[in-house]
Scaffold this active site. Structure first.
Site, mmCIF file in Angstrom:
data_model
loop_
_atom_site.group_PDB
_atom_site.id
_atom_site.type_symbol
_atom_site.label_atom_id
_atom_site.label_comp_id
_atom_site.label_asym_id
_atom_site.label_seq_id
_atom_site.Cartn_x
_atom_site.Cartn_y
_atom_site.Cartn_z
ATOM 1 N N ASP A 120 0.822 -1.301 0.143
ATOM 2 C CA ASP A 120 0.073 0.022 0.074
ATOM 3 C C ASP A 120 0.857 1.204 -0.052
ATOM 4 O O ASP A 120 1.757 1.243 0.631
ATOM 5 C CB ASP A 120 -0.882 0.002 1.316
ATOM 6 C CG ASP A 120 -1.885 -1.019 1.295
ATOM 7 O OD1 ASP A 120 -2.544 -1.420 -0.014
ATOM 8 O OD2 ASP A 120 -2.384 -1.441 2.239
ATOM 9 N N ASP A 135 -7.103 -1.158 -4.810
ATOM 10 C CA ASP A 135 -8.143 -0.894 -3.712
ATOM 11 C C ASP A 135 -9.074 0.377 -4.638
ATOM 12 O O ASP A 135 -10.169 0.254 -4.345
ATOM 13 C CB ASP A 135 -7.514 -0.327 -2.367
ATOM 14 C CG ASP A 135 -6.651 -1.259 -1.868
ATOM 15 O OD1 ASP A 135 -6.950 -2.614 -2.055
ATOM 16 O OD2 ASP A 135 -5.857 -0.668 -1.171
#
Length: 164
Positions: A120, A135
């Site tokens: 991330d 995402d």
């Protein structure tokens, strides 16, 4: 040459996975782990993080022997549900939304299977979580799916004959 609907959707899935994986490779190569690079000072930065769980780090603290099979099964179940929704609809926006969800799910699934978690890196300063391209695709696709399904249900309800 005109592409069939399925080929166009496959391209959306493939481009989503490619964008996700390419961005993660770039972050792993260019930003040291847990370091931060400002993109728009005070608003947006890239922060290299590793998430063993799913959204909002759910299941991250679960033992790996349980976490990995559970997350793979949840991902595959979500993908099957998405494909089922897409197959039952003729709405082109539902198909595109589903392709975004599938591409994002495949991007994160690939990361999870290879690395045991996902990279991330996108941090919007007014949002408390760090996320990635997959995402974003899942969120946009999922929101569009829900909106189109609600809109389609409302339209069918309006068109239904009444027997009053």
């Amino acid at each position: 040459m005109k592409l069939s609907r399925n080929r166009r959707l496959a391209i959306v899935v493939a481009l989503t996975v490619a964008a996700d994986w390419a961005s993660k490779v770039a972050v792993r190569r260019e930003i040291p782990f847990e370091a931060e690079r400002d993109v728009v000072e005070g608003w947006l930065s890239f922060q290299h993080h590793f998430n063993k769980g799913i959204a909002f780090s759910w299941f991250a603290d679960m033992p790996s022997s349980w976490r990995m099979p559970l997350l793979v099964l949840l991902t595959l179940g979500g993908m099957l549900a998405t494909v089922s929704i897409m197959r039952q609809s003729r709405d082109r926006w539902i198909h595109v939304a589903g392709a975004l969800v599938l591409g994002g799910a495949l991007g994160n699934l690939g990361d999870r299977l290879v690395d045991g978690g996902v990279t991330d890196f996108i941090f919007v300063h007014f949002f408390p979580y760090i996320f990635n391209v997959a995402d974003i695709a899942i969120s946009i696709g999922g929101a569009l799916l829900v909106l189109r399904m609600i809109f389609d249900t409302a339209r069918r309800d309006e068109a239904a004959p009444t027997h009053a």
